[in-house]
Design a protein around this motif. Sequence first.
Motif, PDB file in Angstrom:
ATOM      1  N   ALA A  20      45.803  51.090  51.240  1.00 38.78           N
ATOM      2  CA  ALA A  20      45.906  50.534  49.891  1.00 38.78           C
ATOM      3  C   ALA A  20      46.757  49.276  49.882  1.00 38.78           C
ATOM      4  O   ALA A  20      46.435  48.305  49.194  1.00 38.78           O
ATOM      5  CB  ALA A  20      46.467  51.568  48.926  1.00 38.78           C
ATOM      6  N   SER A  21      47.816  49.245  50.680  1.00 41.06           N
ATOM      7  CA  SER A  21      48.674  48.058  50.700  1.00 41.06           C
ATOM      8  C   SER A  21      47.977  46.876  51.383  1.00 41.06           C
ATOM      9  O   SER A  21      48.178  45.737  50.993  1.00 41.06           O
ATOM     10  CB  SER A  21      50.005  48.364  51.382  1.00 41.06           C
ATOM     11  N   TYR A  22      47.133  47.143  52.377  1.00 43.22           N
ATOM     12  CA  TYR A  22      46.424  46.067  53.062  1.00 43.22           C
ATOM     13  C   TYR A  22      45.215  45.567  52.275  1.00 43.22           C
ATOM     14  O   TYR A  22      44.841  44.413  52.374  1.00 43.22           O
ATOM     15  CB  TYR A  22      45.956  46.505  54.449  1.00 43.22           C
ATOM     16  N   LEU A  23      44.592  46.450  51.520  1.00 42.53           N
ATOM     17  CA  LEU A  23      43.367  46.088  50.824  1.00 42.53           C
ATOM     18  C   LEU A  23      43.608  45.659  49.387  1.00 42.53           C
ATOM     19  O   LEU A  23      42.670  45.326  48.685  1.00 42.53           O
ATOM     20  CB  LEU A  23      42.382  47.269  50.864  1.00 42.53           C
ATOM     21  N   HIS A  29      41.785  52.097  40.983  1.00 46.22           N
ATOM     22  CA  HIS A  29      40.856  52.444  42.056  1.00 46.22           C
ATOM     23  C   HIS A  29      41.584  53.250  43.119  1.00 46.22           C
ATOM     24  O   HIS A  29      42.800  53.378  43.092  1.00 46.22           O
ATOM     25  CB  HIS A  29      40.255  51.175  42.663  1.00 46.22           C
ATOM     26  N   ARG A  30      40.831  53.733  44.071  1.00 47.32           N
ATOM     27  CA  ARG A  30      41.460  54.480  45.156  1.00 47.32           C
ATOM     28  C   ARG A  30      40.653  54.298  46.435  1.00 47.32           C
ATOM     29  O   ARG A  30      39.503  53.877  46.403  1.00 47.32           O
ATOM     30  CB  ARG A  30      41.577  55.951  44.818  1.00 47.32           C
ATOM     31  N   GLN A  40      34.973  49.525  52.627  1.00 46.78           N
ATOM     32  CA  GLN A  40      36.098  49.468  51.695  1.00 46.78           C
ATOM     33  C   GLN A  40      36.931  48.209  51.885  1.00 46.78           C
ATOM     34  O   GLN A  40      37.985  48.064  51.286  1.00 46.78           O
ATOM     35  CB  GLN A  40      36.959  50.723  51.844  1.00 46.78           C
ATOM     36  N   GLY A  41      36.441  47.309  52.751  1.00 49.66           N
ATOM     37  CA  GLY A  41      37.108  46.032  52.914  1.00 49.66           C
ATOM     38  C   GLY A  41      37.884  45.834  54.198  1.00 49.66           C
ATOM     39  O   GLY A  41      38.549  44.822  54.366  1.00 49.66           O
TER      40      GLY A  41
END
Length: 98
Positions: A20-23, A29-30, A40-41
């Motif tokens: 989550a911190s990188y994307l 969202h989750r 997811q990127g």
Amino acid sequence: MSAIPTTPQAMETFLCRNLASYLDIPPAHRIHRDRPLYSQGVDSLTALALQRRLEHALRIPVPASYLLRENSVSELAAVLADLACRATASPGGEAAAA
């Protein structure tokens, strides 16, 4: 330093928090645990940065290829939990390269 997650469920939570911190995932969202990371990127640059963070936090080698395959968070968590568990059980503290 917090304990290294050695169960798949704990590793999933750990991975989702780090991803989550990188994307730059918005709060509404989750991270989806069953979708491939690339969908997811996670690209090659993100994978390399995440690899370094995981290796530092987990104190095990994490091949970048694990992050670039069509693995989901759940699949990656199972592999990393196994490696972390073996590393903590071995006398040298390092998991054998998979």
